[in-house]
Scaffold this active site. Sequence first.
Site, PDB file in Angstrom:
ATOM      1  N   GLU A  25     -61.184  27.977  20.365  1.00 36.99           N
ATOM      2  CA  GLU A  25     -60.085  28.962  20.329  1.00 36.99           C
ATOM      3  C   GLU A  25     -59.738  29.466  21.731  1.00 36.99           C
ATOM      4  OE1 GLU A  25     -60.429  32.862  20.175  1.00 36.99           O
ATOM      5  OE2 GLU A  25     -62.545  33.038  19.681  1.00 36.99           O
ATOM      6  N   LYS A 157     -69.512  40.631  15.652  1.00 36.63           N
ATOM      7  CA  LYS A 157     -69.970  41.679  16.552  1.00 36.63           C
ATOM      8  C   LYS A 157     -70.442  42.904  15.787  1.00 36.63           C
ATOM      9  CE  LYS A 157     -66.093  41.763  18.465  1.00 36.63           C
ATOM     10  NZ  LYS A 157     -65.567  40.625  17.773  1.00 36.63           N
TER      11      LYS A 157
END
Length: 299
Positions: A25, A157
């Site tokens: 990405e 995260k």
Amino acid sequence: MQQFFDYSPEVKLALEHKQPVLALESTIISHGMPYPENYETAAAVEQIVRDHGVTPATIAVMDGKIKIGLSANELHHFANNEAVMKASRRDLPYIIAHKCSAGTTVAATLFCAAKAGIKLFATGGIGGVHRGDAQDISADLIEISRTPIAIICAGAKAILDLPRTLEFLETMSVPVIGYRTKVLPAFYTDSTQYPLSTWVDDVPTLAKILTAHWELEMSSGLLITNPIPAEFNIPLEVIEPVIGNALHKAEQHNISGKELTPFLLSEIAHLTQGKSLRANIALIKNNARLGAELACAML
Ligand code: PSU
Ligand code: MN
């Protein structure tokens, strides 16, 4: 549809000859890291993939074209350009129509990789359900649930609501497989208290699971969670207060929507004097390595 796509010569050749290709990405390059670390990391990640005999396909939008694979020059130009936008899947038509350039998020990269016929994708961390406001659910999760691509990541995260993120993936029937871990890793941190229901210790087993998933024509993707290497691990008790500060600052500055994740990442890098950035670089390289090994094992 293919008029919107532009394949690099090496990716085109690899796809035509059914050679292994790994998608990467580009929001992590445009909005996840500062220049020049973003460029150096992206180039190093591509090299790791090539060293395994696998062709890297960094996906991004440049001047209104969906690029499947970038040249070294394009990658450098992309990494060092303030005007580059952040494209989730829904933003693609607007960005194409205006001939803009954009980093593609996990969601947008999945969409483009699927159209290009790529089955494997390595990234850093995926978006998830944000803390507090449970309405902020990353489009990454929805796209993973409806795109048959295997994603290698370091978990999500710890700035996110991890239990809610896991619940969401379970509801959407996305397999979440720990690679050499029985608990969800949390990006900067190699482990959390959240158990996974499936895990594997070697790449051939992972390849067998993927083959079964494809053969069964499952419509969803698979999430392979690969913990950050131990030497770069930031313990949860160290990163948690930092995340708390960053979240608090985001609230004070009214930062929300697509600006939130980039804001938090750069705040955390600042508050940790770059330690989180070094962790980010190490984990994306580690994921590219596993992605390339898996691409070879799938042959
Ligand atoms: N997590 C990171 N670094 C990143 C991203 C996520 O540690 O750069 C990027 C990815 O491209 C991911 C996107 O798809 O942020 C998620 O954004 P949002 O939370 O706005 O959906
Ligand atoms: Mn969001």
